[in-house]
Motif scaffolding. Structure first.
Motif, PDB file in Angstrom:
ATOM      1  N   GLN A 255       0.767  -1.014  -0.015  1.00 20.43           N
ATOM      2  CA  GLN A 255      -0.180   0.001  -0.115  1.00 20.43           C
ATOM      3  C   GLN A 255       0.940   1.388   0.053  1.00 20.43           C
ATOM      4  OE1 GLN A 255      -3.220   0.168   3.123  1.00 20.43           O
ATOM      5  NE2 GLN A 255      -3.287  -1.903   2.601  1.00 20.43           N
ATOM      6  N   LEU A 259       0.916   3.933  -2.725  1.00 16.91           N
ATOM      7  CA  LEU A 259       0.776   5.490  -2.592  1.00 16.91           C
ATOM      8  C   LEU A 259       1.638   6.252  -3.263  1.00 16.91           C
ATOM      9  CD1 LEU A 259      -0.707   7.812  -0.959  1.00 16.91           C
ATOM     10  CD2 LEU A 259       0.858   7.268   1.001  1.00 16.91           C
ATOM     11  N   LEU A 303      -3.830   6.339   1.454  1.00 18.84           N
ATOM     12  CA  LEU A 303      -3.866   5.877   0.214  1.00 18.84           C
ATOM     13  C   LEU A 303      -5.538   5.588  -0.337  1.00 18.84           C
ATOM     14  CD1 LEU A 303      -3.204   4.013  -2.294  1.00 18.84           C
ATOM     15  CD2 LEU A 303      -3.220   2.027  -0.739  1.00 18.84           C
ATOM     16  N   ARG A 306      -6.153   8.779  -1.942  1.00 18.98           N
ATOM     17  CA  ARG A 306      -5.650   9.038  -3.376  1.00 18.98           C
ATOM     18  C   ARG A 306      -6.551   8.002  -4.246  1.00 18.98           C
ATOM     19  NH1 ARG A 306      -2.276  12.672  -5.165  1.00 18.98           N
ATOM     20  NH2 ARG A 306      -1.157  13.456  -3.474  1.00 18.98           N
TER      21      ARG A 306
END
Length: 456
Positions: A255, A259, A303, A306
């Motif tokens: 993750q 990101l 994340l 995003r």
């Protein structure tokens, strides 16, 4: 002359040969760049999208075969023609086996070189045309596969049309079996990227030790069994779309790396030291409530934001029951074409059972049902052709209900309210215990609230 507007890179350490080819090919209408060695060639390739690369095999430093391998690791579809002296023909043949489009022996006639270049470009043009036609066929079928006339499905199709042309990251949410990948494909096919690859990665299907290499690629020798440099899916997608299904199953380590990719629009292969540009659009999907996973530190908050730039929710089948008959008819017709048989028909009584079913597996469950009834039943499908659970539901529906019995809707309402009371009013936890997504729970609670207002 328009077909000759291709960009060609000539790579040869001998200046006379470079200049002869550059001037001749320029005269023939091509746009030509020249490089004296592999390092200069790679620098030019990083800046210019060449249609064809013409390289000598025998060069000091990185030779033509090594250059070929590096070019193909960056772009598997690159066209490379190798020039070789008579004594190096075996090396040229070996290069063709690993991806060179052709080779030509020195000395050669310029007319022969033109024929080789023209043939390579023509073959690529034909391949692109075939891919384009296949894409158009797939595009039409993908849109048509989002079946239904309900308001929520009409709204979903409108959202796809509006956001598909954008480059923003999209997070597709919905229960298992609702068709999230189909929505992702429709978004890709209705975008300007539709001539480039659509690559899907089911994140839950790969162990953490492999998913980084699959996603980012790896350099030769970066880990045991890494015998050669390999491009990852982010790289292979090019200017297309990379679809990350079940993104919530990624480890926190991956993750963090994802990101960075979304923030910086660059990534590195495993074991690499060079940043590669991310040119693809990223779409992701989940059947979980990511916000709840953020609260329990199972998913990175940064994340989530995003990914969740444009959220697209795919409704469960039980929330659009008016679409069930239409979807079933589509699937039955599709199955008839696959089997080469007459069209399957379903009785009204059997269809009513389908409409009343809860469909916890959503459209995927309905597809499996169609496979079952068409494999075992005749051309007319009735109640007795349905699996046992449906027939049991039919028997329950036929039983007279005494005044002390609750309706299914009333029993469901009491169960939901009791679960909400148990969790102290925490809707996220209640939705988890009930096995539904939070949006479904909110909708039901709003309906109960509207019912109370209507009675007052």
């Amino acid at each position: 002359m328009a077909s000759n507007a291709a960009k060609i890179l000539v790579v040869d350490d001998k200046e006379p040969m470079r200049e002869v080819l550059r001037k001749f090919l320029t005269t023939e209408g091509y746009q030509v760049e020249a490089a004296a060695n592999a390092r200069d060639a790679l620098a030019k390739i990083a800046k210019i999208n060449f249609d064809l690369i013409l390289s000598d095999i025998k060069m000091p430093g990185m030779d033509g075969n090594e250059l070929l391998a590096e070019i193909l690791s960056r772009n598997p579809d690159a066209l490379v023609i190798l020039m070789t002296a008579f004594g190096s023909i075996e090396a040229a043949v070996a290069a063709v086996k690993i991806g060179a489009i052709d080779y030509i022996s020195k000395p050669f006639e310029m007319d022969e070189m033109l024929i080789r270049i023209g043939r390579a470009l023509k073959e690529r043009s034909l391949k692109q045309r075939v891919q384009y036609l296949e894409q158009k066929i797939e595009e039409e079928s993908a849109i048509r596969k989002i079946i239904g006339s309900s308001a929520v499905i009409k709204r979903l199709r409108q959202i796809i049309e509006r956001v598909a042309p954008l480059d923003d990251t999209i997070l597709i949410t919905g229960e298992t079996g609702t068709g999230k990948e189909l929505v992702a494909r429709a978004l890709h096919q209705n975008s300007r990227r539709n001539k480039h690859p659509f690559i899907a990665l089911e994140c839950s299907s790969m162990p953490e030790t492999l998913i980084e290499s699959e996603l980012f690629g790896h350099e030769k020798g970066s880990f045991t069994n890494a015998g050669e440099t390999r491009a990852g899916l982010l790289e292979t997608a090019g200017e297309g779309t990379i679809f990350l299904d079940e993104v919530e199953t990624l480890s926190l380590t991956v993750q963090a790396k994802l990101l960075r990719v979304l923030q910086e629009r660059v990534f590195r292969r495993v074991g690499g030291r060079r940043d590669l540009p991310l040119r693809a659009r990223v779409t992701a999907a989940t059947n979980q409530e990511l916000e709840a996973l953020v609260e329990t530190n199972e998913f990175r908050r940064d994340l989530f934001y995003r990914l969740n730039v444009i959220p697209v929710n795919v409704p469960p089948l039980r929330e659009r029951r008016e679409d069930i008959a239409e979807i079933a008819a589509f699937l039955l017709n599709q199955r008839a074409r696959e089997l080469g048989t007459e069209t399957f028909k379903i009785t009204q009584a059997a269809m009513q059972l389908l409409v009343n079913h809860e469909w916890r597996g959503n459209v995927r469950e309905l597809k499996n049902l169609v496979l079952y009834v068409t494999a075992l039943g005749g051309s007319l499908i009735d109640i007795e052709d349905l699996p046992a659970p449906f027939q049991n539901e039919n028997l329950k529906a036929d039983k007279p209900r005494n005044e002390n019995q609750l309706s299914l809707a009333e029993a469901e309402k009491q169960h939901i309210l009791q679960t909400l009371k148990t969790t102290g009013g925490n809707r996220v936890q209640a939705a988890k215990l009930l096995g539904v997504d939070r949006r479904t729970l909110y909708n039901k609670l709003q309906n109960y609230s509207a019912g109370r207002k209507g009675k007052s």
